[in-house]
Motif scaffolding. Structure first.
Motif, PDB file in Angstrom:
ATOM      1  N   GLN A 147      11.443  34.759  12.560  1.00 28.45           N
ATOM      2  CA  GLN A 147      12.222  33.424  12.514  1.00 28.45           C
ATOM      3  C   GLN A 147      13.701  33.861  11.881  1.00 28.45           C
ATOM      4  O   GLN A 147      13.699  34.210  10.777  1.00 28.45           O
ATOM      5  CB  GLN A 147      11.485  32.633  11.866  1.00 28.45           C
ATOM      6  N   PRO A 148      14.800  33.421  12.499  1.00 29.18           N
ATOM      7  CA  PRO A 148      15.945  33.671  11.888  1.00 29.18           C
ATOM      8  C   PRO A 148      16.139  32.837  10.699  1.00 29.18           C
ATOM      9  O   PRO A 148      15.725  31.619  10.632  1.00 29.18           O
ATOM     10  CB  PRO A 148      17.060  33.280  13.080  1.00 29.18           C
ATOM     11  N   ALA A 149      17.158  33.186   9.595  1.00 26.06           N
ATOM     12  CA  ALA A 149      16.979  32.422   8.589  1.00 26.06           C
ATOM     13  C   ALA A 149      18.164  31.382   8.880  1.00 26.06           C
ATOM     14  O   ALA A 149      19.197  31.708   9.734  1.00 26.06           O
ATOM     15  CB  ALA A 149      17.581  33.483   7.342  1.00 26.06           C
ATOM     16  N   LEU A 150      17.907  30.045   8.470  1.00 28.27           N
ATOM     17  CA  LEU A 150      18.843  29.318   8.818  1.00 28.27           C
ATOM     18  C   LEU A 150      20.110  29.218   8.054  1.00 28.27           C
ATOM     19  O   LEU A 150      21.233  28.921   8.369  1.00 28.27           O
ATOM     20  CB  LEU A 150      18.163  27.796   8.781  1.00 28.27           C
ATOM     21  N   ARG A 151      19.869  29.575   6.592  1.00 30.71           N
ATOM     22  CA  ARG A 151      20.852  29.643   5.808  1.00 30.71           C
ATOM     23  C   ARG A 151      20.567  30.887   4.830  1.00 30.71           C
ATOM     24  O   ARG A 151      19.451  31.234   4.363  1.00 30.71           O
ATOM     25  CB  ARG A 151      21.237  28.311   4.904  1.00 30.71           C
ATOM     26  N   PRO A 152      21.677  31.565   4.060  1.00 31.51           N
ATOM     27  CA  PRO A 152      21.382  32.587   3.210  1.00 31.51           C
ATOM     28  C   PRO A 152      20.562  31.833   1.816  1.00 31.51           C
ATOM     29  O   PRO A 152      20.937  30.918   1.445  1.00 31.51           O
ATOM     30  CB  PRO A 152      22.705  33.158   2.884  1.00 31.51           C
ATOM     31  N   ALA A 153      19.845  32.973   1.628  1.00 35.80           N
ATOM     32  CA  ALA A 153      18.968  32.590   0.355  1.00 35.80           C
ATOM     33  C   ALA A 153      20.007  32.582  -0.903  1.00 35.80           C
ATOM     34  O   ALA A 153      21.129  33.026  -1.149  1.00 35.80           O
ATOM     35  CB  ALA A 153      18.119  33.701   0.080  1.00 35.80           C
ATOM     36  N   ALA A 154      19.658  31.543  -1.789  1.00 39.35           N
ATOM     37  CA  ALA A 154      20.579  31.072  -2.840  1.00 39.35           C
ATOM     38  C   ALA A 154      20.358  32.414  -3.799  1.00 39.35           C
ATOM     39  O   ALA A 154      19.334  32.780  -4.195  1.00 39.35           O
ATOM     40  CB  ALA A 154      20.171  30.052  -3.727  1.00 39.35           C
ATOM     41  N   PRO A 155      21.302  32.721  -4.632  1.00 36.29           N
ATOM     42  CA  PRO A 155      21.201  33.876  -5.644  1.00 36.29           C
ATOM     43  C   PRO A 155      20.441  33.300  -6.899  1.00 36.29           C
ATOM     44  O   PRO A 155      20.320  32.054  -7.001  1.00 36.29           O
ATOM     45  CB  PRO A 155      22.829  34.040  -5.972  1.00 36.29           C
ATOM     46  N   PRO A 156      19.738  34.091  -7.419  1.00 41.55           N
ATOM     47  CA  PRO A 156      18.962  33.698  -8.672  1.00 41.55           C
ATOM     48  C   PRO A 156      19.987  33.003  -9.690  1.00 41.55           C
ATOM     49  O   PRO A 156      20.899  33.478  -9.772  1.00 41.55           O
ATOM     50  CB  PRO A 156      18.364  34.954  -9.325  1.00 41.55           C
ATOM     51  N   SER A 157      19.315  31.877 -10.475  1.00 43.13           N
ATOM     52  CA  SER A 157      20.059  31.416 -11.260  1.00 43.13           C
ATOM     53  C   SER A 157      20.074  31.948 -12.693  1.00 43.13           C
ATOM     54  O   SER A 157      19.221  32.724 -12.970  1.00 43.13           O
ATOM     55  CB  SER A 157      19.766  29.838 -11.369  1.00 43.13           C
ATOM     56  N   GLY A 158      21.022  31.756 -13.477  1.00 41.65           N
ATOM     57  CA  GLY A 158      21.091  32.329 -15.042  1.00 41.65           C
ATOM     58  C   GLY A 158      19.876  31.730 -15.707  1.00 41.65           C
ATOM     59  O   GLY A 158      18.996  31.067 -15.293  1.00 41.65           O
TER      60      GLY A 158
END
Length: 174
Positions: A147-158
């Motif tokens: 499945q294609p990703a619909l949006r990029p993954a969020a970067p890990p938060s601090g």
């Protein structure tokens, strides 16, 4: 069966309607006239209202039993009793004629799924969620397409600040 095929359902229901209308002036079952009037409607609109034809056939069969119960519970004159029995006997060929007409149009009686000589009938149940259907569902043995990703993954938060316990009964906002 040849006898039933020779019967004219329209003439039978017309005669039954007139006969039950005549009997409605005396002490007789009050439901016969409405059933036969509904039969006239079902016979006239048999092509567009197939369910009406099937319903009338079932109502006519059930009314035979109610006629017997009604005659046991109510007293009436001998002549009217004779006419009520004649109407009861008229219901049998009417039922057979309408049953044959409904069966020729593909009716199923009793919910048994018996259509003509087809004893197996349609499937009685299906798996929930549409698993018995192949449209839009995947078989167990098929590979899962990527499945294609619909949006990029969020970067890990601090690092997160520790949450302090609130006093009992106090409101806490985050």
């Amino acid at each position: 069966m040849d006898f039933v095929q020779g019967l004219d359902p329209s003439k039978l229901v017309l005669f039954g309607t007139g006969f039950s209308f005549f009997l409605s002036g005396f002490t007789s079952p009050p439901y016969n006239l409405p059933i036969f009037l509904f039969g006239m409607y079902a016979q006239e609109n048999a092509d567009s209202a197939f369910l009406s034809l099937q319903t009338f056939t079932g109502l006519l069969a059930a009314s035979v039993f109610y006629d017997v119960i009604w005659m046991i519970r109510h007293e009436q004159g001998q002549f009217i009793t004779f006419l009520t029995i004649l109407l009861l006997l008229l219901k049998i060929p009417t039922f057979l004629a309408f049953g044959l007409a409904a069966r020729q149009r593909g009716a199923q009686f009793g919910g048994l799924g018996i259509r003509g000589n087809d004893i197996s009938g349609p499937t009685v149940w299906a798996m929930p969620g549409g698993f018995s259907s192949t449209a839009g569902y995947q078989n167990v043995d098929d590979e899962i397409p990527p499945q294609p990703a619909l949006r990029p993954a969020a970067p890990p938060s601090g690092p997160q600040a520790p949450v302090q316990a609130a006093a009992p009964g106090a409101y806490q906002s985050m």
